[in-house]
Design an enzyme around this catalytic site. Structure first.
Site, PDB file in Angstrom:
ATOM      1  N   SER A  29     -15.536 -39.961  -0.669  1.00 36.70           N
ATOM      2  CA  SER A  29     -14.589 -39.239  -1.535  1.00 36.70           C
ATOM      3  C   SER A  29     -13.399 -38.736  -0.725  1.00 36.70           C
ATOM      4  O   SER A  29     -12.249 -38.799  -1.176  1.00 36.70           O
ATOM      5  CB  SER A  29     -15.291 -38.076  -2.239  1.00 36.70           C
ATOM      6  OG  SER A  29     -16.243 -38.544  -3.164  1.00 36.70           O
ATOM      7  N   ASP A  30     -13.658 -38.229   0.468  1.00 38.53           N
ATOM      8  CA  ASP A  30     -12.571 -37.814   1.355  1.00 38.53           C
ATOM      9  C   ASP A  30     -11.680 -38.994   1.714  1.00 38.53           C
ATOM     10  O   ASP A  30     -10.449 -38.902   1.672  1.00 38.53           O
ATOM     11  CB  ASP A  30     -13.145 -37.216   2.641  1.00 38.53           C
ATOM     12  CG  ASP A  30     -13.451 -35.731   2.528  1.00 38.53           C
ATOM     13  OD1 ASP A  30     -12.913 -35.073   1.625  1.00 38.53           O
ATOM     14  OD2 ASP A  30     -14.243 -35.228   3.342  1.00 38.53           O
ATOM     15  N   ILE A  31     -12.296 -40.107   2.108  1.00 41.84           N
ATOM     16  CA  ILE A  31     -11.531 -41.277   2.538  1.00 41.84           C
ATOM     17  C   ILE A  31     -10.653 -41.791   1.395  1.00 41.84           C
ATOM     18  O   ILE A  31      -9.455 -42.053   1.569  1.00 41.84           O
ATOM     19  CB  ILE A  31     -12.481 -42.389   3.010  1.00 41.84           C
ATOM     20  CG1 ILE A  31     -13.253 -41.960   4.268  1.00 41.84           C
ATOM     21  CG2 ILE A  31     -11.714 -43.687   3.261  1.00 41.84           C
ATOM     22  CD1 ILE A  31     -12.404 -41.754   5.481  1.00 41.84           C
TER      23      ILE A  31
END
Length: 425
Positions: free
Chosen positions: A175-177
């Protein structure tokens, strides 16, 4: 070498992964990225280890593998945002910057006079990118957001894992990426708009929004049918066979995308009759009858090694691949040929360190690798002197007051001392 984003300057107030991943992309493409860090501790991820980068004596430094993955091509400037003098320095830097990116909680920078509403009139051409867990609006806007939480709330975890097992997060902070990628896309779109109009804008990107959108066909599965797609482990909800299979010695993935590929797959399985069987001839029928078909495929796949199946699938032009561990990933000739492992000199390491390369391959303006992930405050002196024209005695006064940290006074604190302060041990 031509650089796609040469001439652009980014003020990076983000930390951990989504923001730094975004700014690393911009840095790889040629933008000058000034990474603002907290004096002493720096980016939270510096201490997210082991493993850590080793120095010439083989000792752990404060540079974790986690930090190293997302912070090359940046200049580290350590400034205390809580101080009035630090906030004044940020404003002076903004006079020279095109883009600001931050991942504080909604409203978190307003107390420092650095919220978008506080800056947009003074810097009308500024592109202000805010990365949060839930975005700037909605009932959860002011809540903290983390990758793990986004994977859970978005439906990703409920869609991942064995059918009879517990929900499972993806093995990396995906999700961060993905949010970092979307932030970069939004910034580039805003730059194009500014090129035409001269006006900056806010780019509002949220982990949960990004993950819901990235679920793509699974999100649409629900919107179209009103039903949740079943959790199928390594299988696919609407394509069969499209999953991992155990072989005689390991695992392989088979990705049959159409009926012609299925016919060829049946041939190498020694079961050509399956392609004419009404239960399996078309993908729709295979999806309905997966509980009959897949166990029969599984039994045959276990009779040969992965290498044997790979040769057969390549010869038959069927998409397939071994399930590689990371050592095998970087041993692959393809990985090396594509420049996905690079080497860069680092000030704390006795030899060039290995880093993950950029996947962007541009024919006219290729990415470049100028500087390794910096130590905290490595470029404070340089940026304050060259960009803000501060004199050495002015920088010394700021350093003595604890407003900034330079590479020299960063080295006065050992890695062990920083870890003790961070962990409380």
């Amino acid at each position: 070498m031509k650089k796609a984003l040469a001439g652009l300057r980014v003020l990076d107030l983000s930390r951990v992964l989504a923001g730094p991943f975004c700014t690393q992309i911009l840095g790889d493409l040629g933008a000058e990225v000034i990474k603002i860090e907290k004096p002493g501790e720096g980016d939270d991820t510096r201490l997210w280890g082991p493993p850590f980068l080793k120095d010439a004596q083989g000792r752990d430094t404060t540079e974790s593998a986690y930090y190293l993955c997302a912070n090359r091509n940046k200049k580290s400037v350590a400034i205390d945002l809580k101080s009035a003098e630090g906030q004044a320095l940020i404003h002076r830097l903004l006079e020279h910057c095109d883009i600001l990116i931050e991942n504080f909680k909604v409203g978190g920078l307003e107390k420092y006079g650095l919220g978008y509403a506080q800056l947009k009139e003074k810097y009308p051409a500024l592109i202000y990118c805010s990365i949060t867990g839930f975005g700037q609006t909605g009932p959860l806007a002011h809540e903290p957001g983390y990758d793990f939480m986004a994977q859970a709330l978005s439906g990703l975890m409920a869609s991942t894992g064995a059918p009879d097992g517990e929900p499972m997060k993806v093995g990396v902070a995906v999700s961060d990426i993905m949010t970092g990628l979307n932030a970069a896309i939004g910034i580039l779109a805003a730059l194009h708009h500014r090129e035409r109009t001269g006006a900056g804008q806010m780019v509002d990107v949220a982990l949960t929004d990004t993950t819901i959108a990235a679920l793509s066909n699974l999100s649409q599965y629900f919107l179209t049918s009103g039903q949740c797609a079943p959790r199928l482990g390594n299988a696919h909800s609407t394509i069969v066979p499209y999953q991992a299979f155990e072989t005689k010695d390991s695992h392989i993935i088979i990705a049959v995308g159409n009926n012609e590929q299925f016919k060829r797959f049946c041939q190498i399985l020694g079961q050509p009759g399956w392609a004419a069987d009404a239960r399996f001839a078309k993908n729709q029928s295979r999806v309905i009858n997966r509980d009959i078909l897949v166990p029969m495929i599984c039994a045959i796949m276990k009779t040969k090694t992965t290498d044997a199946w790979m040769k057969a699938t390549i010869d038959a032009d069927i998409p397939a691949g071994p399930v590689n561990s990371m050592d095998k990933v970087f041993a692959m000739e393809q990985t090396q040929a594509r420049g996905m492992e690079i080497r860069m000199n680092h000030p704390l390491a006795p030899a060039p360190i290995a880093l993950v390369g950029s996947p962007l391959k541009l024919s006219e303006t290729p990415v470049s690798y100028e500087t390794a992930p910096p130590v905290c405050g490595q470029h404070t002196q340089e940026v304050l002197e060259k960009l803000l024209n501060l004199k050495p005695d002015e920088i010394d006064a700021l350093k003595n007051a604890g407003v900034v940290q330079t590479a020299s006074n960063q080295n006065e604190t050992s890695a062990g001392d920083i870890r003790s302060k961070q962990t409380g041990h």
